[in-house]
Structures are given as structure tokens and as C-alpha cells.
Scaffold this active site. Structure first.
Site, PDB file in Angstrom:
ATOM      1  N   LYS A   1       0.828  -1.208   0.000  1.00 40.67           N
ATOM      2  CA  LYS A   1       0.000   0.000   0.000  1.00 40.67           C
ATOM      3  C   LYS A   1       0.872   1.272   0.000  1.00 40.67           C
ATOM      4  CE  LYS A   1      -3.940  -2.237   2.325  1.00 40.67           C
ATOM      5  NZ  LYS A   1      -4.891  -2.174   3.482  1.00 40.67           N
TER       6      LYS A   1
ATOM      7  N   TYR B   1     -12.502  -2.191  -3.124  1.00 39.76           N
ATOM      8  CA  TYR B   1     -12.939  -2.334  -1.730  1.00 39.76           C
ATOM      9  C   TYR B   1     -14.463  -2.179  -1.610  1.00 39.76           C
ATOM     10  CZ  TYR B   1      -8.291  -2.625   0.450  1.00 39.76           C
ATOM     11  OH  TYR B   1      -7.047  -3.039   0.875  1.00 39.76           O
TER      12      TYR B   1
ATOM     13  N   PHE C   1     -15.290   3.436   7.699  1.00 34.99           N
ATOM     14  CA  PHE C   1     -13.924   3.788   7.293  1.00 34.99           C
ATOM     15  C   PHE C   1     -13.740   3.810   5.781  1.00 34.99           C
ATOM     16  CE2 PHE C   1     -13.992  -0.811   8.296  1.00 34.99           C
ATOM     17  CZ  PHE C   1     -13.594  -1.345   7.075  1.00 34.99           C
TER      18      PHE C   1
ATOM     19  N   ARG D   1      -1.487 -14.361   4.279  1.00 38.86           N
ATOM     20  CA  ARG D   1      -2.173 -13.680   5.395  1.00 38.86           C
ATOM     21  C   ARG D   1      -1.356 -13.821   6.692  1.00 38.86           C
ATOM     22  NH1 ARG D   1      -6.721 -10.414   4.276  1.00 38.86           N
ATOM     23  NH2 ARG D   1      -7.468 -10.885   6.371  1.00 38.86           N
TER      24      ARG D   1
ATOM     25  N   THR E   1      -4.942  -7.159  10.828  1.00 42.86           N
ATOM     26  CA  THR E   1      -5.284  -5.882  10.184  1.00 42.86           C
ATOM     27  C   THR E   1      -4.762  -4.695  10.997  1.00 42.86           C
ATOM     28  OG1 THR E   1      -7.309  -6.959   9.433  1.00 42.86           O
ATOM     29  CG2 THR E   1      -7.215  -4.565   9.235  1.00 42.86           C
TER      30      THR E   1
ATOM     31  N   ARG F   1       2.932  -6.402   8.987  1.00 41.28           N
ATOM     32  CA  ARG F   1       2.224  -5.254   9.574  1.00 41.28           C
ATOM     33  C   ARG F   1       2.834  -4.857  10.923  1.00 41.28           C
ATOM     34  NH1 ARG F   1      -3.747  -7.189   7.501  1.00 41.28           N
ATOM     35  NH2 ARG F   1      -3.937  -5.707   5.778  1.00 41.28           N
TER      36      ARG F   1
ATOM     37  N   ASN G   1      -1.910   0.330   6.851  1.00 39.50           N
ATOM     38  CA  ASN G   1      -1.403  -0.945   7.370  1.00 39.50           C
ATOM     39  C   ASN G   1      -0.578  -1.744   6.358  1.00 39.50           C
ATOM     40  OD1 ASN G   1      -3.495  -1.794   5.807  1.00 39.50           O
ATOM     41  ND2 ASN G   1      -4.602  -2.881   7.414  1.00 39.50           N
TER      42      ASN G   1
ATOM     43  N   HIS H   1      -2.050  -5.413   1.567  1.00 41.57           N
ATOM     44  CA  HIS H   1      -3.336  -6.110   1.386  1.00 41.57           C
ATOM     45  C   HIS H   1      -3.051  -7.522   0.911  1.00 41.57           C
ATOM     46  CE1 HIS H   1      -7.235  -7.335  -0.204  1.00 41.57           C
ATOM     47  NE2 HIS H   1      -6.558  -7.757  -1.253  1.00 41.57           N
TER      48      HIS H   1
ATOM     49  N   GLU I   1      -9.653 -10.825  -7.484  1.00 42.34           N
ATOM     50  CA  GLU I   1      -8.734  -9.699  -7.288  1.00 42.34           C
ATOM     51  C   GLU I   1      -7.569  -9.751  -8.278  1.00 42.34           C
ATOM     52  OE1 GLU I   1      -9.650  -8.980  -2.539  1.00 42.34           O
ATOM     53  OE2 GLU I   1      -7.651  -9.643  -3.146  1.00 42.34           O
TER      54      GLU I   1
HETATM   55  P1  RTP Z   1      -6.968  -5.924   3.427  1.00 37.04           P
HETATM   56  O1  RTP Z   1      -8.324  -6.248   2.831  1.00 37.04           O
HETATM   57  O2  RTP Z   1      -6.489  -4.534   3.097  1.00 37.04           O
HETATM   58  O3  RTP Z   1      -5.965  -6.990   3.132  1.00 37.04           O
HETATM   59  O4  RTP Z   1      -7.090  -5.946   5.019  1.00 37.04           O
HETATM   60  P2  RTP Z   1      -7.838  -6.996   5.932  1.00 37.04           P
HETATM   61  O5  RTP Z   1      -8.428  -8.093   5.106  1.00 37.04           O
HETATM   62  O6  RTP Z   1      -6.888  -7.361   7.011  1.00 37.04           O
HETATM   63  O7  RTP Z   1      -8.981  -6.099   6.542  1.00 37.04           O
HETATM   64  P3  RTP Z   1     -10.449  -5.776   5.971  1.00 37.04           P
HETATM   65  O8  RTP Z   1     -11.417  -6.074   7.043  1.00 37.04           O
HETATM   66  O9  RTP Z   1     -10.653  -6.400   4.632  1.00 37.04           O
HETATM   67  O10 RTP Z   1     -10.393  -4.202   5.812  1.00 37.04           O
HETATM   68  C1  RTP Z   1      -9.834  -3.612   4.661  1.00 37.04           C
HETATM   69  C2  RTP Z   1      -8.987  -2.427   5.057  1.00 37.04           C
HETATM   70  O11 RTP Z   1      -9.832  -1.426   5.610  1.00 37.04           O
HETATM   71  C3  RTP Z   1      -9.140  -0.748   6.644  1.00 37.04           C
HETATM   72  N1  RTP Z   1      -9.860  -0.890   7.888  1.00 37.04           N
HETATM   73  N2  RTP Z   1      -9.994   0.086   8.723  1.00 37.04           N
HETATM   74  N3  RTP Z   1     -10.681   1.683  10.948  1.00 37.04           N
HETATM   75  C4  RTP Z   1     -11.081   0.404  10.901  1.00 37.04           C
HETATM   76  O12 RTP Z   1     -11.756  -0.117  11.772  1.00 37.04           O
HETATM   77  C5  RTP Z   1     -10.710  -0.392   9.739  1.00 37.04           C
HETATM   78  N4  RTP Z   1     -11.028  -1.651   9.535  1.00 37.04           N
HETATM   79  C6  RTP Z   1     -10.481  -1.953   8.356  1.00 37.04           C
HETATM   80  C7  RTP Z   1      -7.770  -1.357   6.760  1.00 37.04           C
HETATM   81  O13 RTP Z   1      -6.849  -0.613   5.975  1.00 37.04           O
HETATM   82  C8  RTP Z   1      -7.969  -2.730   6.154  1.00 37.04           C
HETATM   83  O14 RTP Z   1      -6.757  -3.237   5.674  1.00 37.04           O
HETATM   84 MG    MG Z   2      -9.652  -7.754   3.420  1.00 39.97          MG
END
Ligand code: RTP
Ligand code: MG
Length: 143
Positions: A11, A51, A59, A87, A93, A104, A114, A117, A128
Site C-alpha cells: 500500500k 474495496y 472507514f 495472510r 489488520t 504489519r 497498514n 493487502h 482480485e
Molecule cells: P486488506 O483487505 O487490506 O488486506 O485488510 P484486511 O483483510 O486485514 O482487513 P479488511 O477487514 O478487509 O479491511 C480492509 C482495510 O480497511 C481498513 N480498515 N480500517 N478503521 C477500521 O476499523 C478499519 N477496519 C479496516 C484497513 O486498511 C484494512 O486493511
Molecule cells: Mg480484506
């Protein structure tokens, strides 16, 4: 264990920190092969679509603004159990909850910025990968 492919994004925060190579090393040391890669500046429309599953989340706006704040590095990783392995390498996350030694934990600043992705399942990985790469841009290893 099945050979899988997964989509990885370094990112804008991690690109700005100049740690692309360090993150690539972790993929390689874990046995994942980079079979496609490109740097690009994601458009707002692309970020919103990529997204889209999070469109209703509070968010979402910040996430889109962050993802278009600078160039990203996008790659396809291939290997045994690639989706879950990637992962694991990424960590949780929220970097405060990410295990020591994960990408991370070492490179992310916050839950919003973070560093990386990774696809969360083989089905989403396929969608994707198709989002960012044409078949001709993917180079499976022949040796
Ligand atoms: P990613 O999709 O980016 O790989 O991350 P992830 O699966 O670990 O998390 P996901 O739930 O899919 O959320 C996507 C991205 O949204 C942002 N986020 N912010 N402020 C918050 O509570 C929050 N929760 C998620 C993060 O940048 C996350 O990577
Ligand atoms: Mg995700």
C-alpha cells in the site's frame, strides 16, 4: 497442499517507506513466487470498486483516500497454501494486534495505514487477480 495464487498489494504507506524490497524478501523466504507485478497509481474508481465490499463501513472514505494517496505495488504470489500463508506473513489488520515479525507489525503505522493487502480466500483471490492483471501479464515459472 494445493498450489494457490493470491493477490498482494504493497500500500502507499509502505511504498513511501521504501520497503518494497524488504517485503518481497519475506515472500521469497516463505517460498512464495512473484509471478506478476506492477507499480501503479490506483484511481478513485478502482479503489472504490476493489474495496466495494466495505462500501457501507464507516472507514470506507478514508480507506479509498489512503489507497489513492500514492503509488502501490501489486503482485500475484504463487505457492502451496498461498492465500493463508500470505495472510500469516501480513499479520492482523491492526498492527497493534499483529504478531511480532509479521509485515504489519514491522512496517504498518495504524489500522488505516497498514502496509499491505492480501486476498482472504481462493475465490476472492481469483477475482482480485483478474481485477489488476490480464492473463498475458502473469508469468508462471517454467524452471
Ligand atoms: P486488506 O483487505 O487490506 O488486506 O485488510 P484486511 O483483510 O486485514 O482487513 P479488511 O477487514 O478487509 O479491511 C480492509 C482495510 O480497511 C481498513 N480498515 N480500517 N478503521 C477500521 O476499523 C478499519 N477496519 C479496516 C484497513 O486498511 C484494512 O486493511
Ligand atoms: Mg480484506
Amino acid at each position: 497442499m494445493a498450489i494457490e495464487r493470491t493477490l498482494s498489494i504493497i500500500k502507499p504507506d509502505a511504498v513511501a517507506k521504501n520497503v518494497i524490497g524488504q517485503i518481497y524478501s519475506r515472500f521469497e523466504q516463505a517460498g512464495l513466487k512473484i509471478i506478476a507485478a506492477k507499480m501503479l497509481h490506483v484511481s478513485r474508481e478502482q479503489a472504490e470498486a476493489f474495496y466495494g465490499v466495505h462500501r457501507e463501513r464507516p472507514f470506507f472514505g478514508e480507506l479509498v483516500d489512503f489507497m489513492i494517496s500514492g503509488p502501490v505495488m501489486v503482485q500475484v504470489l504463487e505457492g502451496e497454501n498461498a492465500v493463508a500463508l500470505h495472510r500469516d506473513l501480513m499479520g492482523a489488520t491492526d498492527p497493534k494486534k499483529a504478531a511480532p515479525g509479521t509485515i504489519r507489525a514491522d512496517f504498518a503505522s495504524s489500522i488505516d495505514e497498514n502496509a499491505v493487502h492480501g486476498s482472504d480466500a481462493p475465490e476472492t483471490a481469483k477475482a482480485e487477480i483478474d481485477f489488476f492483471f490480464s492473463a498475458a501479464e502473469i508469468c508462471p515459472r517454467t524452471r
